[in-house]
Design a protein around this motif. Structure first.
Motif, PDB file in Angstrom:
ATOM      1  N   MET A  27       0.834  -1.207   0.000  1.00 23.61           N
ATOM      2  CA  MET A  27       0.000   0.000   0.000  1.00 23.61           C
ATOM      3  C   MET A  27       0.870   1.260   0.000  1.00 23.61           C
ATOM      4  O   MET A  27       0.566   2.228  -0.703  1.00 23.61           O
ATOM      5  CB  MET A  27      -0.943  -0.023   1.199  1.00 23.61           C
ATOM      6  CG  MET A  27      -2.004  -1.104   1.080  1.00 23.61           C
ATOM      7  SD  MET A  27      -3.015  -1.278   2.548  1.00 23.61           S
ATOM      8  CE  MET A  27      -3.952   0.231   2.508  1.00 23.61           C
ATOM      9  N   HIS A  28       1.962   1.246   0.768  1.00 19.71           N
ATOM     10  CA  HIS A  28       2.878   2.391   0.757  1.00 19.71           C
ATOM     11  C   HIS A  28       3.488   2.577  -0.627  1.00 19.71           C
ATOM     12  O   HIS A  28       3.629   3.705  -1.105  1.00 19.71           O
ATOM     13  CB  HIS A  28       3.984   2.214   1.802  1.00 19.71           C
ATOM     14  CG  HIS A  28       3.553   2.507   3.194  1.00 19.71           C
ATOM     15  ND1 HIS A  28       3.243   3.774   3.623  1.00 19.71           N
ATOM     16  CD2 HIS A  28       3.366   1.713   4.258  1.00 19.71           C
ATOM     17  CE1 HIS A  28       2.893   3.738   4.894  1.00 19.71           C
ATOM     18  NE2 HIS A  28       2.944   2.480   5.305  1.00 19.71           N
ATOM     19  N   HIS A  29       3.849   1.490  -1.270  1.00 23.86           N
ATOM     20  CA  HIS A  29       4.406   1.550  -2.619  1.00 23.86           C
ATOM     21  C   HIS A  29       3.372   2.103  -3.602  1.00 23.86           C
ATOM     22  O   HIS A  29       3.683   2.986  -4.407  1.00 23.86           O
ATOM     23  CB  HIS A  29       4.866   0.151  -3.048  1.00 23.86           C
ATOM     24  CG  HIS A  29       5.368   0.102  -4.446  1.00 23.86           C
ATOM     25  ND1 HIS A  29       6.607   0.576  -4.792  1.00 23.86           N
ATOM     26  CD2 HIS A  29       4.794  -0.365  -5.584  1.00 23.86           C
ATOM     27  CE1 HIS A  29       6.774   0.413  -6.104  1.00 23.86           C
ATOM     28  NE2 HIS A  29       5.699  -0.166  -6.594  1.00 23.86           N
ATOM     29  N   ALA A  30       2.148   1.605  -3.508  1.00 22.80           N
ATOM     30  CA  ALA A  30       1.101   2.004  -4.453  1.00 22.80           C
ATOM     31  C   ALA A  30       0.659   3.451  -4.297  1.00 22.80           C
ATOM     32  O   ALA A  30       0.151   4.052  -5.243  1.00 22.80           O
ATOM     33  CB  ALA A  30      -0.108   1.082  -4.298  1.00 22.80           C
ATOM     34  N   GLU A  31       0.864   4.049  -3.130  1.00 24.22           N
ATOM     35  CA  GLU A  31       0.424   5.420  -2.926  1.00 24.22           C
ATOM     36  C   GLU A  31       1.396   6.454  -3.497  1.00 24.22           C
ATOM     37  O   GLU A  31       1.062   7.627  -3.601  1.00 24.22           O
ATOM     38  CB  GLU A  31       0.179   5.703  -1.447  1.00 24.22           C
ATOM     39  CG  GLU A  31       1.426   5.866  -0.624  1.00 24.22           C
ATOM     40  CD  GLU A  31       1.143   6.166   0.842  1.00 24.22           C
ATOM     41  OE1 GLU A  31      -0.021   6.407   1.208  1.00 24.22           O
ATOM     42  OE2 GLU A  31       2.106   6.149   1.631  1.00 24.22           O
ATOM     43  N   ARG A  32       2.571   6.020  -3.906  1.00 18.66           N
ATOM     44  CA  ARG A  32       3.543   6.962  -4.473  1.00 18.66           C
ATOM     45  C   ARG A  32       3.017   7.518  -5.791  1.00 18.66           C
ATOM     46  O   ARG A  32       2.509   6.773  -6.639  1.00 18.66           O
ATOM     47  CB  ARG A  32       4.881   6.271  -4.668  1.00 18.66           C
ATOM     48  CG  ARG A  32       5.505   5.867  -3.354  1.00 18.66           C
ATOM     49  CD  ARG A  32       6.794   5.099  -3.446  1.00 18.66           C
ATOM     50  NE  ARG A  32       7.545   5.277  -4.667  1.00 18.66           N
ATOM     51  CZ  ARG A  32       8.344   4.356  -5.170  1.00 18.66           C
ATOM     52  NH1 ARG A  32       8.480   3.186  -4.567  1.00 18.66           N
ATOM     53  NH2 ARG A  32       9.008   4.589  -6.277  1.00 18.66           N
ATOM     54  N   PRO A  33       3.119   8.841  -6.007  1.00 20.62           N
ATOM     55  CA  PRO A  33       2.555   9.470  -7.211  1.00 20.62           C
ATOM     56  C   PRO A  33       3.062   8.865  -8.516  1.00 20.62           C
ATOM     57  O   PRO A  33       2.284   8.668  -9.456  1.00 20.62           O
ATOM     58  CB  PRO A  33       2.979  10.940  -7.084  1.00 20.62           C
ATOM     59  CG  PRO A  33       3.196  11.144  -5.632  1.00 20.62           C
ATOM     60  CD  PRO A  33       3.702   9.824  -5.093  1.00 20.62           C
ATOM     61  N   GLU A  34       4.349   8.545  -8.595  1.00 19.52           N
ATOM     62  CA  GLU A  34       4.878   7.995  -9.849  1.00 19.52           C
ATOM     63  C   GLU A  34       4.325   6.598 -10.130  1.00 19.52           C
ATOM     64  O   GLU A  34       4.201   6.187 -11.283  1.00 19.52           O
ATOM     65  CB  GLU A  34       6.417   7.986  -9.855  1.00 19.52           C
ATOM     66  CG  GLU A  34       7.064   7.073  -8.834  1.00 19.52           C
ATOM     67  CD  GLU A  34       7.252   7.678  -7.450  1.00 19.52           C
ATOM     68  OE1 GLU A  34       8.005   7.073  -6.665  1.00 19.52           O
ATOM     69  OE2 GLU A  34       6.657   8.726  -7.139  1.00 19.52           O
ATOM     70  N   ILE A  35       3.959   5.884  -9.099  1.00 18.24           N
ATOM     71  CA  ILE A  35       3.351   4.560  -9.269  1.00 18.24           C
ATOM     72  C   ILE A  35       1.870   4.717  -9.637  1.00 18.24           C
ATOM     73  O   ILE A  35       1.359   4.013 -10.504  1.00 18.24           O
ATOM     74  CB  ILE A  35       3.514   3.718  -7.992  1.00 18.24           C
ATOM     75  CG1 ILE A  35       4.988   3.513  -7.642  1.00 18.24           C
ATOM     76  CG2 ILE A  35       2.793   2.383  -8.096  1.00 18.24           C
ATOM     77  CD1 ILE A  35       5.808   2.813  -8.719  1.00 18.24           C
ATOM     78  N   ARG A  36       1.188   5.635  -8.984  1.00 16.55           N
ATOM     79  CA  ARG A  36      -0.247   5.836  -9.227  1.00 16.55           C
ATOM     80  C   ARG A  36      -0.526   6.289 -10.655  1.00 16.55           C
ATOM     81  O   ARG A  36      -1.610   6.056 -11.184  1.00 16.55           O
ATOM     82  CB  ARG A  36      -0.814   6.846  -8.241  1.00 16.55           C
ATOM     83  CG  ARG A  36      -0.801   6.292  -6.820  1.00 16.55           C
ATOM     84  CD  ARG A  36      -1.498   7.187  -5.886  1.00 16.55           C
ATOM     85  NE  ARG A  36      -2.909   7.197  -6.238  1.00 16.55           N
ATOM     86  CZ  ARG A  36      -3.812   7.922  -5.616  1.00 16.55           C
ATOM     87  NH1 ARG A  36      -3.466   8.691  -4.617  1.00 16.55           N
ATOM     88  NH2 ARG A  36      -5.067   7.883  -5.982  1.00 16.55           N
TER      89      ARG A  36
END
Length: 68
Positions: A27-36
């Motif tokens: 979830m922390h990884h997925a919330e990063r803007p470049e990932i989103r």
């Protein structure tokens, strides 16, 4: 990992904590803007829709059975 193995891991407290830690990290990884901003693969959407289509009682009963 095979589903049978996942169920065995879930049965222990350490396994539950490991699973939860992995979920939080994802979830922390997925919330990063470049990932989103990245598009989601169509097969991921299909798998998610299939999971959400399951009845709530089925999802809860399968989890509940692992605790007992």
């Amino acid at each position: 990992m095979r589903p049978e193995r996942q169920q065995q891991i879930w049965r222990s407290e350490a396994g539950s904590r490991l699973w939860l830690s992995g979920l939080i990290a994802a979830m922390h990884h997925a919330e990063r803007p470049e990932i989103r901003r990245q598009p989601v693969a169509p097969e991921v959407i299909v798998a998610l829709r299939a999971q959400l289509a399951l009845t709530a009682s089925f999802r809860v009963s399968s989890i509940s059975a692992l605790r007992h």
